[in-house]
Write a protein that holds these residues in place. Structure first.
Motif, PDB file in Angstrom:
ATOM      1  N   TYR A 170      -0.900  -5.446  15.709  1.00  0.00           N
ATOM      2  CA  TYR A 170      -2.520  -5.276  15.191  1.00  0.00           C
ATOM      3  C   TYR A 170      -2.982  -5.565  14.206  1.00  0.00           C
ATOM      4  N   GLY A 171      -2.083  -4.986  12.859  1.00  0.00           N
ATOM      5  CA  GLY A 171      -2.993  -5.222  11.249  1.00  0.00           C
ATOM      6  C   GLY A 171      -3.462  -6.580  11.228  1.00  0.00           C
ATOM      7  N   CYS A 172      -2.480  -7.378  11.422  1.00  0.00           N
ATOM      8  CA  CYS A 172      -2.893  -9.016  11.427  1.00  0.00           C
ATOM      9  C   CYS A 172      -4.100  -9.128  11.636  1.00  0.00           C
ATOM     10  N   GLU A 173      -4.435  -8.987  13.144  1.00  0.00           N
ATOM     11  CA  GLU A 173      -6.063  -9.144  13.408  1.00  0.00           C
ATOM     12  C   GLU A 173      -7.199  -8.432  12.697  1.00  0.00           C
ATOM     13  N   GLY A 174      -6.704  -7.920  12.011  1.00  0.00           N
ATOM     14  CA  GLY A 174      -8.122  -7.300  10.834  1.00  0.00           C
ATOM     15  C   GLY A 174      -7.679  -5.735  12.074  1.00  0.00           C
ATOM     16  N   HIS A 175      -7.251  -4.728  13.009  1.00  0.00           N
ATOM     17  CA  HIS A 175      -7.636  -3.641  13.252  1.00  0.00           C
ATOM     18  C   HIS A 175      -7.120  -3.071  12.108  1.00  0.00           C
ATOM     19  N   GLU A 176      -7.760  -1.670  11.875  1.00  0.00           N
ATOM     20  CA  GLU A 176      -7.248  -0.845  11.174  1.00  0.00           C
ATOM     21  C   GLU A 176      -6.834   0.267  11.489  1.00  0.00           C
ATOM     22  N   ILE A 177      -5.924   0.378  10.515  1.00  0.00           N
ATOM     23  CA  ILE A 177      -4.151   1.303  11.091  1.00  0.00           C
ATOM     24  C   ILE A 177      -4.353   2.179   9.965  1.00  0.00           C
ATOM     25  N   ASP A 178      -5.214   3.645   9.689  1.00  0.00           N
ATOM     26  CA  ASP A 178      -5.564   4.661   8.556  1.00  0.00           C
ATOM     27  C   ASP A 178      -4.772   4.853   8.457  1.00  0.00           C
ATOM     28  N   ARG A 179      -4.757   5.713   6.595  1.00  0.00           N
ATOM     29  CA  ARG A 179      -3.586   6.201   5.602  1.00  0.00           C
ATOM     30  C   ARG A 179      -2.838   6.908   6.008  1.00  0.00           C
ATOM     31  N   ASP A 180      -2.929   8.228   7.583  1.00  0.00           N
ATOM     32  CA  ASP A 180      -2.868   9.036   7.498  1.00  0.00           C
ATOM     33  C   ASP A 180      -1.727   8.080   8.544  1.00  0.00           C
ATOM     34  N   THR A 181      -1.279   7.243   9.654  1.00  0.00           N
ATOM     35  CA  THR A 181      -0.775   6.627  10.482  1.00  0.00           C
ATOM     36  C   THR A 181       0.128   5.572   9.732  1.00  0.00           C
ATOM     37  N   GLY A 182      -0.407   5.075   8.330  1.00  0.00           N
ATOM     38  CA  GLY A 182       0.387   4.460   8.154  1.00  0.00           C
ATOM     39  C   GLY A 182       1.673   5.133   7.079  1.00  0.00           C
ATOM     40  N   ARG A 183       1.122   6.916   6.593  1.00  0.00           N
ATOM     41  CA  ARG A 183       2.431   6.958   6.253  1.00  0.00           C
ATOM     42  C   ARG A 183       2.838   7.382   7.011  1.00  0.00           C
ATOM     43  N   GLU A 184       3.012   8.018   8.564  1.00  0.00           N
ATOM     44  CA  GLU A 184       3.926   7.725   9.212  1.00  0.00           C
ATOM     45  C   GLU A 184       4.968   6.691   9.472  1.00  0.00           C
ATOM     46  N   LEU A 185       3.769   5.984   9.406  1.00  0.00           N
ATOM     47  CA  LEU A 185       4.859   4.413   9.422  1.00  0.00           C
ATOM     48  C   LEU A 185       6.083   3.990   8.428  1.00  0.00           C
ATOM     49  N   ALA A 186       5.578   4.556   7.335  1.00  0.00           N
ATOM     50  CA  ALA A 186       6.687   4.616   5.987  1.00  0.00           C
ATOM     51  C   ALA A 186       7.727   5.363   6.346  1.00  0.00           C
TER      52      ALA A 186
ATOM     53  N   GLU B  23       2.392  -4.366   1.733  1.00  0.00           N
ATOM     54  CA  GLU B  23       2.069  -6.008   0.562  1.00  0.00           C
ATOM     55  C   GLU B  23       1.243  -5.963   1.097  1.00  0.00           C
ATOM     56  N   ALA B  24       0.756  -5.980   3.072  1.00  0.00           N
ATOM     57  CA  ALA B  24      -0.855  -6.004   3.020  1.00  0.00           C
ATOM     58  C   ALA B  24      -1.844  -4.545   2.706  1.00  0.00           C
ATOM     59  N   GLY B  25      -1.415  -3.469   2.204  1.00  0.00           N
ATOM     60  CA  GLY B  25      -1.960  -2.664   1.579  1.00  0.00           C
ATOM     61  C   GLY B  25      -2.432  -0.940   2.986  1.00  0.00           C
ATOM     62  N   ILE B  26      -1.040  -1.874   4.227  1.00  0.00           N
ATOM     63  CA  ILE B  26      -1.422  -0.656   5.412  1.00  0.00           C
ATOM     64  C   ILE B  26      -0.654   0.758   5.594  1.00  0.00           C
ATOM     65  N   LEU B  27       0.759  -0.098   4.566  1.00  0.00           N
ATOM     66  CA  LEU B  27       1.859   1.198   4.477  1.00  0.00           C
ATOM     67  C   LEU B  27       1.837   1.655   2.921  1.00  0.00           C
ATOM     68  N   PRO B  28       2.224   3.017   2.440  1.00  0.00           N
ATOM     69  CA  PRO B  28       2.375   3.020   1.093  1.00  0.00           C
ATOM     70  C   PRO B  28       2.921   2.194  -0.129  1.00  0.00           C
ATOM     71  N   ALA B  29       3.287   1.516  -0.216  1.00  0.00           N
ATOM     72  CA  ALA B  29       3.461   0.523  -1.449  1.00  0.00           C
ATOM     73  C   ALA B  29       5.132   1.387  -1.877  1.00  0.00           C
ATOM     74  N   ALA B  30       5.655   2.221  -1.761  1.00  0.00           N
ATOM     75  CA  ALA B  30       6.590   2.877  -2.362  1.00  0.00           C
ATOM     76  C   ALA B  30       8.126   2.461  -2.054  1.00  0.00           C
ATOM     77  N   GLY B  31       7.725   2.592  -0.621  1.00  0.00           N
ATOM     78  CA  GLY B  31       9.068   1.983   0.053  1.00  0.00           C
ATOM     79  C   GLY B  31       9.586   0.830   0.675  1.00  0.00           C
ATOM     80  N   ALA B  32       8.411  -0.137  -1.195  1.00  0.00           N
ATOM     81  CA  ALA B  32       9.098  -1.777  -0.141  1.00  0.00           C
ATOM     82  C   ALA B  32      10.239  -1.969  -0.505  1.00  0.00           C
ATOM     83  N   GLU B  33      10.400  -1.366  -1.344  1.00  0.00           N
ATOM     84  CA  GLU B  33      11.380  -2.460  -2.579  1.00  0.00           C
ATOM     85  C   GLU B  33      12.137  -2.226  -1.581  1.00  0.00           C
TER      86      GLU B  33
END
Length: 437
Positions: free
Chosen positions: A203-219, A265-275
């Motif tokens: 969904y994100g790769c196609e350019g559809h917006e995933i808001d910050r709150d949803t990104g934090r929930e996914l994290a 990496e795409a800035g959709i999820l918070p980067a803090a957990g990526a490592e």
């Protein structure tokens, strides 16, 4: 003419001459006046319905091979959409048996998180963006009820209850029990986390917006996967035996963390957990390569430590890009699944114990997964040779049930099955896109 029959039913007969048109209207009401619409109003509604489906069908964009079958599958999936919410029901029936007279009779009138990645992928690649958007946000909102844990399935209105009970009915061809609700709702099935993140990634790769709150929930969900992936589960097939370390479940946990890292990496999820997600994803791969490969079978096994069982869900390793197409282990696993589970074009889900009595038919979804897996590793002639007989086994309007009896071609299980039509679309798209590349 019509009359009330002795059994309380309404019986009647009428004649329609060549070129004529008959209209049968069923009107019902409960605790309110019974309103009988005039014929011209009914005909306007009918004409409006026909016009809608003609418009929708004419907007189909797919031009690849097997276009007629893809079109029928698109229509079937559209018909499975619950319009008020955007949810897509797995099947609109309950308890149609996987073996006549057997106990494998389940209620599929719910929406499975597992179907999400396949649905988003198919709808977006077919240009059905409205349906993809509605479904993505439906399951994101439905899953909020249980996040960061995900539930296997949800009610079409987003509810999270589906208590399983049996009704005092004989069922189809005397097959008992007839069930309402689905006990799988309480199982731990780790693969669904990968499906959620694959859907979000697509969904994100196609350019559809995933808001910050949803990104934090996914994290938070990704962090939970880091804690859960070492546990056994009931797996994609919802077995009712003891939980195991199913290979497919581990692969999908890897998918979850790999896609979470990419989303960060795409800035959709918070980067803090990526490592951490990257580190845990590498540990999952180590576990799979060390404990889930069978030297005896020359294939990934159904579960860690198994040396004589494979599972058709292993075909999804190709679909989910766990390996690149040239990896020998991938091709050998596809060959092992075909050797051990296929009967002509039909593929069983697995051959081992699952906690239930009796047997089942071949799972039609797995047959289309085999076509897609072969296409994705470049074995196009084999893929096409399997696709043709599978398409010939659709019914007269291009629909499929969940399973089929390989010896007779008889449909088994709930009908029509959305996952089968998603798998058909995936196979056709993979074949067409790979041939163009």
């Amino acid at each position: 003419e019509a009359a009330l029959g002795p059994d309380g039913g309404i019986r009647g007969r009428f004649a329609v001459s060549d070129g004529g048109r008959a209209l049968l209207v069923l009107v019902a009401a409960h605790q309110e006046p019974l309103v009988l619409p005039p014929r011209d109003e009914v005909e306007r509604r009918l004409d409006g319905t026909v016009a809608f489906w003609r418009r929708w069908s004419s907007s189909m964009t797919y031009q690849g091979p097997w276009a007629a079958a893809v079109a029928r599958s698109e229509l079937a999936l559209k018909l499975l959409v619950h319009a008020p919410t955007g949810a897509i029901v797995a099947a609109p029936t309950t308890s149609l048996p996987e073996a006549l007279g057997g106990e494998r009779n389940w209620d599929y009138r719910y929406c499975w998180i597992r179907d999400s990645a396949f649905t988003i992928d198919a709808m977006m690649r077919l240009g059905r963006l409205e349906e993809a958007h509605a479904f993505f946000w439906w399951f994101m909102h439905a899953s909020k009820l249980t996040q960061p844990r995900l539930q296997v399935l949800y009610e079409l209105d987003g509810g999270n209850r589906a208590p399983e009970r049996e009704l005092p009915l004989d069922g189809y061809c005397g097959s008992r029990p007839v069930r309402v609700g689905n006990g799988a709702v309480g199982q731990q099935q780790l693969d669904i986390y990968g499906d959620l993140f694959q859907a979000a990634w697509l969904y994100g790769c196609e350019g559809h917006e995933i808001d910050r709150d949803t990104g934090r929930e996914l994290a938070k969900v990704a962090d939970l996967v880091c804690r859960l992936w070492r546990q056994p589960d009931s797996g994609i097939w919802e077995v009712r035996s003891a939980p195991k370390h199913f290979t497919h479940s581990k692969v999908m946990c890897w998918v979850a963390l790999d896609r979470a890292r990419r989303l960060a990496e795409a800035g959709i999820l918070p980067a803090a957990g990526a490592e951490r997600w990257d580190r845990e994803a590498r540990e999952i791969r180590t576990f799979i390569e060390t404990h889930c490969w069978s030297d005896r079978l020359q294939s990934y096994a159904r579960f860690a430590g198994a040396d004589d069982e494979v599972d058709a869900s292993l075909l999804l390793m190709a679909v989910m890009s766990y390996h690149n197409a040239a990896e020998p282990r991938l091709g050998r696993t596809i060959d092992a699944v075909r050797r051990l589970l296929a009967h002509g074009p039909f593929v069983q889900r697995y051959s081992g114990e699952d906690g239930l009595q009796g047997r089942e038919g071949a799972f039609i979804t797995c047959s289309f997964w085999l076509v897609e897996a072969l296409a994705r590793i470049g074995r196009h002639d084999e893929a096409a040779a399997l696709m043709e007989p599978l398409l010939a086994h659709a019914n007269d309007v291009g629909l499929y049930s969940e399973e089929v009896d390989p010896s007779t071609g008889t449909f088994l299980g709930n009908f029509p099955q959305g996952l089968v039509h998603l798998a058909l679309v995936g196979a056709a798209l993979a074949f067409a896109e790979d041939r163009r590349s």
